[in-house]
Enzyme design. Structure first.
Site, PDB file in Angstrom:
ATOM      1  N   ASP A   1      64.563  59.340   1.992  1.00  0.00           N
ATOM      2  CA  ASP A   1      64.977  60.681   2.428  1.00  0.00           C
ATOM      3  C   ASP A   1      64.191  61.716   1.618  1.00  0.00           C
ATOM      4  OD1 ASP A   1      67.729  62.116   3.774  1.00  0.00           O
ATOM      5  OD2 ASP A   1      66.738  63.217   2.167  1.00  0.00           O
TER       6      ASP A   1
ATOM      7  N   ASP B   1      63.206  63.893   8.262  1.00  0.00           N
ATOM      8  CA  ASP B   1      63.048  63.648   6.830  1.00  0.00           C
ATOM      9  C   ASP B   1      63.624  62.328   6.355  1.00  0.00           C
ATOM     10  OD1 ASP B   1      65.820  64.200   6.748  1.00  0.00           O
ATOM     11  OD2 ASP B   1      65.611  64.981   4.720  1.00  0.00           O
ATOM     12  N   GLU B   2      63.914  61.414   7.290  1.00  0.00           N
ATOM     13  CA  GLU B   2      64.429  60.144   6.784  1.00  0.00           C
ATOM     14  C   GLU B   2      64.151  58.951   7.683  1.00  0.00           C
ATOM     15  OE1 GLU B   2      68.994  59.772   7.000  1.00  0.00           O
ATOM     16  OE2 GLU B   2      68.618  61.920   6.962  1.00  0.00           O
TER      17      GLU B   2
HETATM   18  N1  DCP Z   1      68.973  70.961   8.066  1.00  0.00           N
HETATM   19  C1  DCP Z   1      69.378  72.113   8.736  1.00  0.00           C
HETATM   20  N2  DCP Z   1      70.716  72.460   8.761  1.00  0.00           N
HETATM   21  C2  DCP Z   1      71.643  71.693   8.160  1.00  0.00           C
HETATM   22  C3  DCP Z   1      71.261  70.509   7.484  1.00  0.00           C
HETATM   23  C4  DCP Z   1      69.896  70.182   7.452  1.00  0.00           C
HETATM   24  O1  DCP Z   1      68.531  72.830   9.298  1.00  0.00           O
HETATM   25  N3  DCP Z   1      72.932  72.045   8.182  1.00  0.00           N
HETATM   26  C5  DCP Z   1      67.539  70.626   8.038  1.00  0.00           C
HETATM   27  C6  DCP Z   1      66.870  71.234   6.822  1.00  0.00           C
HETATM   28  C7  DCP Z   1      66.694  70.083   5.870  1.00  0.00           C
HETATM   29  C8  DCP Z   1      66.556  68.898   6.794  1.00  0.00           C
HETATM   30  O2  DCP Z   1      67.342  69.210   7.951  1.00  0.00           O
HETATM   31  O3  DCP Z   1      65.570  70.256   5.022  1.00  0.00           O
HETATM   32  C9  DCP Z   1      67.023  67.596   6.171  1.00  0.00           C
HETATM   33  O4  DCP Z   1      68.383  67.658   5.839  1.00  0.00           O
HETATM   34  P1  DCP Z   1      69.027  66.954   4.591  1.00  0.00           P
HETATM   35  O5  DCP Z   1      70.490  66.892   4.826  1.00  0.00           O
HETATM   36  O6  DCP Z   1      68.338  65.684   4.284  1.00  0.00           O
HETATM   37  O7  DCP Z   1      68.825  67.992   3.398  1.00  0.00           O
HETATM   38  P2  DCP Z   1      67.544  68.399   2.589  1.00  0.00           P
HETATM   39  O8  DCP Z   1      66.389  67.498   2.857  1.00  0.00           O
HETATM   40  O9  DCP Z   1      67.267  69.840   2.806  1.00  0.00           O
HETATM   41  O10 DCP Z   1      68.036  68.242   1.088  1.00  0.00           O
HETATM   42  P3  DCP Z   1      68.288  66.914   0.224  1.00  0.00           P
HETATM   43  O11 DCP Z   1      67.982  65.727   1.081  1.00  0.00           O
HETATM   44  O12 DCP Z   1      67.362  67.056  -0.952  1.00  0.00           O
HETATM   45  O13 DCP Z   1      69.702  67.003  -0.190  1.00  0.00           O
HETATM   46 CA    CA Z   2      66.545  65.255   2.771  1.00  0.00          CA
HETATM   47 CA    CA Z   3      68.177  63.670   5.510  1.00  0.00          CA
END
Ligand code: DCP
Ligand code: CA
Ligand code: CA
Length: 401
Positions: free
Chosen positions: A17, A136-137
């Site tokens: 991720d 992203d995963e």
């Molecule tokens: N995303 C979004 N709205 C949300 C949750 C996520 O637009 N409510 C988008 C932005 C994030 C991406 O999806 O960058 C991936 O979500 P993740 O939950 O994996 O969160 P992040 O990658 O941002 O943070 P991390 O994985 O470091 O906690």
């Molecule tokens: Ca992420």
């Molecule tokens: Ca994710």
């Protein structure tokens, strides 16, 4: 866990991720914002500030900013920080970045055990399953690649992490475990840039201590309901017993909850994503600005490599794309569609060459560090022309040796 024979049946699955993905893509694009709070926003357009936070970097998270809150609230939380950066989301950019990273992951795993000298000889691919989950995963199964050995899987994962960082600039977090459920939970435990390993004999204990809201498929509503029933952890979930869970949640979901509470998950890593496109990226021996005869060998090598993947998957292709990763990690993608689906190597090679030439002519000042080729708009090769495949395979193998 060391494996000494073939009797072991455990799997080794890695969940990957990317950290604060959208915000990290922005940081890579403009390194000057890296030390500031960065908030990626989805503006609704109604007023200047209406909309929600998509994600933010870890500096902004320290101030309480997180995905889903309103931009207005995020601005209030960062009111005392003069350098906070608010940016509109640029999904096209994040998709491209994701595409590169996913191709790189598949590519890395397909070639992992090959030594440097044998890298231009096609080896039978030791099965690595890759399941695309979202931008992203992804999950990958490396059981065979790692010889059923978690220590080897850890080494592989560390190398992969370094490679992703080097080639895309992205950090990610990984969970390595005997199933998808635990791998997914584990990847989230030591963010950012973390790695958590849960070996088979630790799985039950691991999940028994996890709060139920960490288990995929248990949202805030179920968490609240479980809390009312006195259940906070995986251990308490399985101790509650299947029959009482069925009374509360129905058979299907209760069975999932009960099994999850014991760390049991038999869901396979589904090779999703691989059918959509086939691609490879290579690092060029030297950064290039023009196509010279010097890179012909590398060009031919990568074309043969993706062509071989198309043959192996018995698909024909229509869209041929190139990806140029520049020395500053920017990328350029270009593609072309053929008139009809093709399985002709020469058509592939000449198309790639002409797209590359054209792109380099259009961007005279770039320096290309890595070159990727992607085949998409794929179709099953219904001709089932196995004899032709056999001959093609042999021609390719002989020529590259
Ligand atoms: N995303 C979004 N709205 C949300 C949750 C996520 O637009 N409510 C988008 C932005 C994030 C991406 O999806 O960058 C991936 O979500 P993740 O939950 O994996 O969160 P992040 O990658 O941002 O943070 P991390 O994985 O470091 O906690
Ligand atoms: Ca992420
Ligand atoms: Ca994710």
């Amino acid at each position: 866990m060391q494996r000494s024979d073939n009797t072991s049946t455990h799997r080794i699955i890695i969940h990957i991720d990317f950290d604060y993905f959208f915000a990290q893509c922005e940081e890579i694009k403009r390194p000057e914002i890296k030390d500031k709070p960065v908030v990626v926003c989805i503006y609704s357009g109604r007023t200047k500030e209406s909309g929600v936070v998509s994600t933010c970097n870890y500096i902004a998270r320290k101030y309480g900013v997180k995905s889903g809150i309103s931009i207005k609230i995020a601005k209030a939380k960062l009111a005392q920080v003069s350098q906070a950066v608010f940016l509109p989301s640029d999904i096209k950019h994040y998709s491209e970045k994701s595409d590169n990273a996913m191709t790189l992951i598949r590519d890395f795993l397909d070639n992992y055990s090959l030594s440097a000298t044998s890298s231009i000889v096609f080896q039978p691919i030791k099965c690595v399953k890759f399941e695309y989950i979202g931008l992203d995963e992804c999950f990958v199964e490396v059981t065979e690649k790692a010889d059923f050995d978690f220590a080897k899987a850890k080494e592989l994962a560390n190398n992969l992490k370094k490679q992703i960082r080097k080639e895309t600039g992205l950090t990610c977090s990984m969970g390595i475990a005997p199933n998808k459920l635990i791998a997914k939970i584990a990847s989230d435990l030591q963010k950012p840039d973390g790695m958590t390993i849960v070996e088979p004999d630790e799985a039950k204990n691991f999940i028994s201590k996890c709060n139920v809201d960490k288990i995929p498929g248990i949202g805030p509503k179920t968490t609240a309901k479980l809390l009312e029933m006195g259940i906070r952890t995986g251990g308490e979930l399985s101790a509650f017993g299947l029959f009482r869970l069925i009374d509360a949640f129905g058979k299907k979901y209760a069975t999932y909850l009960y099994k999850s509470g014991q760390g049991i998950d038999n869901e396979p890593v589904k090779s999703r994503g691989s059918a959509k496109q086939i691609g490879r990226i290579i690092t060029l021996k030297r950064d290039i600005s023009q196509t010279t005869s010097e890179i012909d060998g590398e060009l031919e090598y990568i074309c043969k490599s993706v062509y071989k993947m198309a043959l192996d998957q018995n698909v024909i292709f229509r869209n041929i794309g190139i990806l140029l990763i520049l020395n500053n990690l920017d990328n350029i993608t270009r593609s072309k569609s053929l008139k009809t689906h093709s399985r002709d190597f020469h058509e592939l090679y000449s198309s790639v060459k002409s797209i590359l030439n054209e792109t380099l002519n259009n961007y005279p000042n770039i320096k290309v560090r890595r070159l990727g080729i992607k085949l998409s708009d794929l179709k099953d090769n219904e001709g089932q022309n196995t004899m032709l495949n056999f001959i093609n395979n042999n021609i390719i193998n002989t020529k590259t040796k």
